[in-house]
Design a protein around this motif. Structure first.
Motif, PDB file in Angstrom:
ATOM      1  N   ARG A   1     -69.930 -38.502 -35.142  1.00 53.17           N
ATOM      2  CA  ARG A   1     -68.836 -38.193 -34.203  1.00 53.17           C
ATOM      3  C   ARG A   1     -67.472 -38.395 -34.859  1.00 53.17           C
ATOM      4  NH1 ARG A   1     -70.835 -36.904 -29.303  1.00 53.17           N
ATOM      5  NH2 ARG A   1     -72.833 -37.790 -28.729  1.00 53.17           N
ATOM      6  N   HIS A   2     -67.404 -39.246 -35.870  1.00 60.28           N
ATOM      7  CA  HIS A   2     -66.158 -39.467 -36.593  1.00 60.28           C
ATOM      8  C   HIS A   2     -65.911 -38.353 -37.616  1.00 60.28           C
ATOM      9  CE1 HIS A   2     -62.908 -41.538 -38.636  1.00 60.28           C
ATOM     10  NE2 HIS A   2     -63.564 -41.414 -39.777  1.00 60.28           N
ATOM     11  N   ASP A   3     -66.970 -37.882 -38.274  1.00 56.51           N
ATOM     12  CA  ASP A   3     -66.828 -36.915 -39.364  1.00 56.51           C
ATOM     13  C   ASP A   3     -66.854 -35.456 -38.931  1.00 56.51           C
ATOM     14  OD1 ASP A   3     -66.672 -38.996 -41.117  1.00 56.51           O
ATOM     15  OD2 ASP A   3     -68.759 -38.887 -41.767  1.00 56.51           O
ATOM     16  N   TYR A   4     -67.312 -35.173 -37.704  1.00 58.17           N
ATOM     17  CA  TYR A   4     -67.491 -33.790 -37.277  1.00 58.17           C
ATOM     18  C   TYR A   4     -66.914 -33.546 -35.886  1.00 58.17           C
ATOM     19  CZ  TYR A   4     -71.073 -33.792 -40.944  1.00 58.17           C
ATOM     20  OH  TYR A   4     -71.735 -33.908 -42.130  1.00 58.17           O
ATOM     21  N   HIS A   5     -66.510 -32.295 -35.644  1.00 58.77           N
ATOM     22  CA  HIS A   5     -66.209 -31.819 -34.296  1.00 58.77           C
ATOM     23  C   HIS A   5     -67.545 -31.362 -33.721  1.00 58.77           C
ATOM     24  CE1 HIS A   5     -61.851 -31.805 -34.588  1.00 58.77           C
ATOM     25  NE2 HIS A   5     -61.928 -31.188 -35.750  1.00 58.77           N
ATOM     26  N   ILE A   6     -67.977 -31.942 -32.612  1.00 61.72           N
ATOM     27  CA  ILE A   6     -69.253 -31.583 -32.002  1.00 61.72           C
ATOM     28  C   ILE A   6     -69.034 -30.344 -31.132  1.00 61.72           C
ATOM     29  CG2 ILE A   6     -71.153 -32.382 -30.544  1.00 61.72           C
ATOM     30  CD1 ILE A   6     -70.775 -33.960 -33.198  1.00 61.72           C
ATOM     31  N   LEU A   7     -69.746 -29.258 -31.458  1.00 54.95           N
ATOM     32  CA  LEU A   7     -69.580 -28.009 -30.737  1.00 54.95           C
ATOM     33  C   LEU A   7     -70.623 -27.826 -29.634  1.00 54.95           C
ATOM     34  CD1 LEU A   7     -68.904 -25.713 -33.826  1.00 54.95           C
ATOM     35  CD2 LEU A   7     -67.233 -26.844 -32.354  1.00 54.95           C
ATOM     36  N   ASP A   8     -71.880 -28.177 -29.927  1.00 54.53           N
ATOM     37  CA  ASP A   8     -72.955 -27.969 -28.960  1.00 54.53           C
ATOM     38  C   ASP A   8     -74.066 -28.985 -29.243  1.00 54.53           C
ATOM     39  OD1 ASP A   8     -74.174 -26.780 -26.841  1.00 54.53           O
ATOM     40  OD2 ASP A   8     -74.737 -24.936 -27.877  1.00 54.53           O
TER      41      ASP A   8
END
Length: 162
Positions: free
Chosen positions: A19-26
């Motif tokens: 959650r810190h390293d990525y934008h969660i899309l789906d």
């Protein structure tokens, strides 16, 4: 009489770094194909999702680099700790993930591993990598909301005591 299974959701492991390293899309909920000793080891609450990722090969989704330690009381039938594990998903979901993950900067990462009604489930997410400035901005926003919440609660405490 049949023995009742556990109901609800019991968290085994969580990937906070994702959650810190990525934008969660789906996000998707999937089942896992596991060996018996892996399930016993997971019931002890021991697993790590930190380096995990999902790869789609020949129309099947596979979970790589998930560390499930060997079961201590296992025998020669024990599993290897970092083997790849097959995900149980619907064909339409796999096809959608395969097309989306092919885009530049997109990947599929595991977010959480948990028991749901006695079965092991994994929550995976289609994600897009954050840049360094995005990570700093996220931390700054989190810190700002924490400070405002502290100020609000301090004001409420002062108001109650007055």
């Amino acid at each position: 009489m049949a023995k009742e299974k556990d109901t609800g959701r019991k968290l085994i492991a969580q990937n906070k770094k994702a959650r810190h390293d990525y934008h969660i899309l789906d996000t998707y909920e999937c089942g896992l194909v596991l060996m018996g000793t892996e399930v016993k080891s997971l019931r002890l609450g021991r697993a790590s999702l930190v380096d995990g990722f999902v790869q789609i090969d020949d129309g099947e989704a596979w979970l790589h680099n998930i560390h499930v330690p060997e079961y201590v009381q296992g025998t020669w039938t024990n599993h290897s700790a970092k083997r790849k594990r097959k995900l149980l998903m619907h064909r339409a979901e796999i096809d959608k993930l395969e097309s989306k993950s092919g885009e530049t900067g997109h990947t599929i990462v595991p977010l959480a591993l948990y028991f749901k009604d006695g079965r092991v489930k994994v929550e995976i997410a289609l994600a897009k990598g954050k840049k360094e400035y995005d990570k700093r901005q996220t931390l700054r926003e989190k810190q700002d909301t924490r400070e405002t919440n502290r100020a609000i609660s301090a004001a409420r405490r002062r108001q109650r005591s007055a």
